[in-house]
Design a protein around this motif. Sequence first.
Motif, short mmCIF file in Angstrom:
data_model
loop_
_atom_site.label_atom_id
_atom_site.label_comp_id
_atom_site.label_asym_id
_atom_site.label_seq_id
_atom_site.Cartn_x
_atom_site.Cartn_y
_atom_site.Cartn_z
N UNK A 1 6.87 -2.83 -18.45
CA UNK A 1 6.22 -3.19 -17.19
C UNK A 1 6.30 -2.04 -16.19
N UNK A 2 7.45 -1.37 -16.15
CA UNK A 2 7.62 -0.27 -15.20
C UNK A 2 6.67 0.88 -15.52
N UNK A 3 6.50 1.22 -16.80
CA UNK A 3 5.56 2.27 -17.18
C UNK A 3 4.13 1.89 -16.78
N UNK A 4 3.78 0.61 -16.99
CA UNK A 4 2.44 0.16 -16.61
C UNK A 4 2.22 0.30 -15.11
N UNK A 5 3.19 -0.15 -14.32
CA UNK A 5 3.07 -0.04 -12.86
C UNK A 5 3.08 1.42 -12.43
N UNK A 6 3.81 2.26 -13.14
CA UNK A 6 3.88 3.69 -12.80
C UNK A 6 2.49 4.32 -12.90
N UNK A 7 1.77 4.04 -13.98
CA UNK A 7 0.44 4.62 -14.16
C UNK A 7 -0.54 4.05 -13.14
N UNK A 8 -0.46 2.74 -12.88
CA UNK A 8 -1.38 2.12 -11.93
C UNK A 8 -1.12 2.63 -10.52
N UNK B 1 0.77 -1.24 0.00
CA UNK B 1 0.00 0.00 0.00
C UNK B 1 0.80 1.28 0.00
N UNK B 2 2.12 1.21 -0.14
CA UNK B 2 2.93 2.43 -0.15
C UNK B 2 3.12 2.89 -1.60
N UNK B 3 2.03 3.36 -2.21
CA UNK B 3 2.06 3.68 -3.63
C UNK B 3 2.84 4.97 -3.91
N UNK B 4 2.87 5.89 -2.98
CA UNK B 4 3.65 7.11 -3.18
C UNK B 4 5.13 6.76 -3.33
N UNK B 5 5.61 5.86 -2.50
CA UNK B 5 7.02 5.46 -2.58
C UNK B 5 7.29 4.67 -3.86
N UNK B 6 6.39 3.79 -4.24
CA UNK B 6 6.60 3.01 -5.47
C UNK B 6 6.62 3.92 -6.69
N UNK B 7 5.77 4.95 -6.70
CA UNK B 7 5.78 5.90 -7.82
C UNK B 7 7.13 6.61 -7.89
N UNK B 8 7.67 7.04 -6.76
CA UNK B 8 8.96 7.71 -6.75
C UNK B 8 10.08 6.79 -7.23
N UNK B 9 10.03 5.51 -6.84
CA UNK B 9 11.05 4.57 -7.29
C UNK B 9 10.95 4.32 -8.79
N UNK B 10 9.73 4.22 -9.30
CA UNK B 10 9.56 4.02 -10.74
C UNK B 10 10.00 5.25 -11.52
N UNK B 11 9.72 6.44 -11.00
CA UNK B 11 10.21 7.66 -11.64
C UNK B 11 11.74 7.68 -11.66
N UNK B 12 12.35 7.14 -10.62
CA UNK B 12 13.81 7.14 -10.54
C UNK B 12 14.42 6.30 -11.66
N UNK C 1 -2.14 6.12 -5.67
CA UNK C 1 -1.64 7.18 -4.79
C UNK C 1 -2.57 8.38 -4.78
N UNK C 2 -3.10 8.74 -5.94
CA UNK C 2 -4.03 9.87 -6.01
C UNK C 2 -5.33 9.56 -5.29
N UNK C 3 -5.81 8.34 -5.44
CA UNK C 3 -7.05 7.97 -4.77
C UNK C 3 -6.88 7.92 -3.25
N UNK C 4 -5.69 7.55 -2.81
CA UNK C 4 -5.46 7.49 -1.38
C UNK C 4 -5.52 8.87 -0.75
N UNK C 5 -5.14 9.88 -1.51
CA UNK C 5 -5.19 11.25 -1.00
C UNK C 5 -6.62 11.75 -0.84
N UNK C 6 -7.56 11.14 -1.57
CA UNK C 6 -8.96 11.58 -1.51
C UNK C 6 -9.82 10.64 -0.67
#
Length: 922
Positions: A436-443, A388-399, A448-453
Amino acid sequence: VLMESFARKLLSLVVKTSNTSNRKSIHDVIKMIKQVWKLVLSKQEETKFGSLPICFRLREEPLLTLRRASRLYICAGNGPGNMRYDGTNTWLTVLEGPIVADDDNNDDEKNISTTDEHLYALIDTVCTLPDPPSTNQWHKITFPGLNHRLGLNSCHFIHNYRRVAAQTFSTSFLAECENNRVGLHPYVFNELQAFHLWEICVELRSRLDYLLEWNNLVLYASRKLGNKKKQKSDNCDTQSDSISETINNPNSLHDIDPELGYEFDMLSPSGRRKVIQSFFKFIGHEEYADEIQKRVEGKILSLHSENNTCDKNESSDIPTEQLNDSFITDAERSICALGIICQHVFLFSLNKIDMQSLISRPWLRHVCWHSAIAYIIWDCVEIIEKRGYHHLSVQMLETILFGAIIESNDTQTESIKKNLQTAYMQVLLSRRVRGKAYTRFIIDKKHAMRKNTSNVNKKLKSKKQKEIKRSLDKVTEQVLKDVSHSSTIPFSFIRNFSRRLKKPLSLSLDNIWNTEMLELGIRLRCKNMKDWSPIIDVSIANSLLSDSSSGAGKRCSYIGNEATENSGSIYRRALNVEELAIEEYASGKLPENERYLKGGGWKGWHAEGVHVRALFRILAKEPLLAYDSYHRCEEHNHSSTKQSCMEQLTVFLNAYQHSPLDLHVAHCLLPQNLLASTSSRSFYERRRRQIEKFLSELSTLSPQEICDLVHDSIMNQKQKLINVGKYELDEQLCRDLKEIRTLSMIAAGFGGVCLASMIRCLCYDYRQYSAGLPDLLLVRALFHNKNINEHGLHDNIIELSEWIGEAFDSNKFLNGRPVNNITMLLDRDEEYLGGCLNDKQATSTAAAVKGKSQRKGDDVNPNPEKLVLMHKGLEVKIETLFVEVKSANDSLDERQEDWLNILENRCNARVCKFLPSKTKKS
């Protein structure tokens, strides 16, 4: 070790007794030697030659040095596949086993409760946990060079390897390489620090692979044991209840120790600091290590605080690792901490390395420490997003995708577009992993956006969801635009992004021509790139599993047709879905609509592309795989020839490779500047002239000429091995000779155009297109000039056991029963060059079946005859059929769809779908 041996020798010379094992005496002698040494060195005078050395001390244990050299040699030439053992996915380490504290200091920690003992015992009944990385398995490593010298196998690219000493290159030439920066550098590692950093990453890789495998098995055992009913007995009802409660409680897994020791401790700040300092020791700028340490600790603490429900005053006294979090095991916490460390180290060092070196030679990705650390980050993402740590996974995928963490959603697209490290980031990972990384990045970004709301009231929630969708669509459109033309991810992922936008492919790629689509001819015959669907044959079959037990991802079994043994008795056996499909086509039940394919008589294999990969190896070995550009340097002296010459030195890093290293570099376009792109130095680009010449000639060959080409290619390879005395020991060649008529028939059935198209796909991206081929390859032979009768049935089908023989011979027996060659299941990894098909599979199953393959019931015919497309005086026509088989709960993935589209335009290819009887056929 040397000092102790020297002391024992001295002691044996002065002591009359033969016993020199007294530790105190040995210690006294060593102390005396050191005192004499110190005295001699202090009195020694300087000479014109400098200080006279008394002796030389080895910097490390000789065995450790040997292991380091062996690991580098094996990994550089053949990848990490040979560094794995016993079917596990863990790399071997050159260090000793996990170091634990002394028993005297940790008696309390060593005590294991009765419940933990039962937990370990129950896990052992379900699966066997892997051993921690150690040097205990080094004796099981296969060294290709050693086996070749012992005559256990043969290597086909020995003549492509050129041993070059460092003194070969003059100082002026090396200076020119450094100034021009055009990829002419002759060395694998540009500097010694890069090699040391690569070794650190490989050691971390071995620990990470072990943790991932260990964690998966523990969670698997927990699920299996949790689903079982409580087994109560009269003797241990209470104990059984206690064990069941332990298994069903996820918190019980927190106490299981992966046993990596304190040398790899990701759960304490001191252990994490040790790993960070090991990187900065060779990166330089050690003064920044403390700053990176603070960032890492802050990130880890923020993850714990997300799920921490206790008061701040209470949590301040609790150690960081004991705070509430979403992780289930300590292995998952270690994986997450390692990923965070690698992410910060990667970002810090990105602008401090030579990027042009890897861009010019992307086939050296497996010995680049930056690529290794990027793969470590990628493998950590799975655990992080699952918890459930999607914010961190997004940052790692961006890296690993963009080389930067993008904070603002509004500047997302601009940051992607203007990133200066784009070309470098595109060669760090394979095309498929990037897709695969781009797919996971979008998902993950969506989650992460939904968790903020999640805490927003209902009135604002719908508005926020629309904003999230618009933002995601904007990101997806920009990603689609950036990767479509350059083809830096496979076309199958691009179609997936188009579906996410809920737009037709023609609109998503409006005014954008995808390089892969144009080169391979994917969907070019579809009007306006309209969404395409394959031909589907539907059959009714009820599996042996009940409806309640069947589900997505589960294998179904079916009742097979009756068969009669030579004894006259009748037996039945369960078939999987692929074997059932073979019987359906062999009996003529399928296909139903195409008259020219009716009539049955189909025989074949559940091979998933084995024959295609085998024909690629046989036909393309000399003109493409073994193409040697080094000799051109001796004839020409212009810059492009120099570059090709120097590239050849690193494409073959040793004489015992299974394939050239650039075979695993996919073709794509790299940005040269904001307005122009250049082709990557891929296998397809470097050999484009030879590929086009070979495929154009192949596509014009007649079926008989194709048969002759396959036969001549195998016999030429046999003659080469005879010249060096390796013929009878080459298992691959022996297998080709035993199946030479079958391979010739299959190639002739494909035809030159289809064969050229498939080989082009493998040249374009071998990793992507080696898998995904249809499950079944079916073949039949017909008399060419006979017509089809009124029922659409062929009465001119030739019995392959009479014409071809080999695997179709009906007189072969195995364990007293006739071999059913129609349902023969071949080894799917056997023909994969340079590794194994499945990235997570440690070793090829070819090694597992080696013993079986060596038990030959008949000798290999050293001089097999050419296959002539004539039988009983009549001309023979070969037909082939590719079939992708799907049960009721299975569906095609994007790569399978691309293969079916490519094949359908050039040969017979379709899908066979099995539905239960209660489902209406459509």
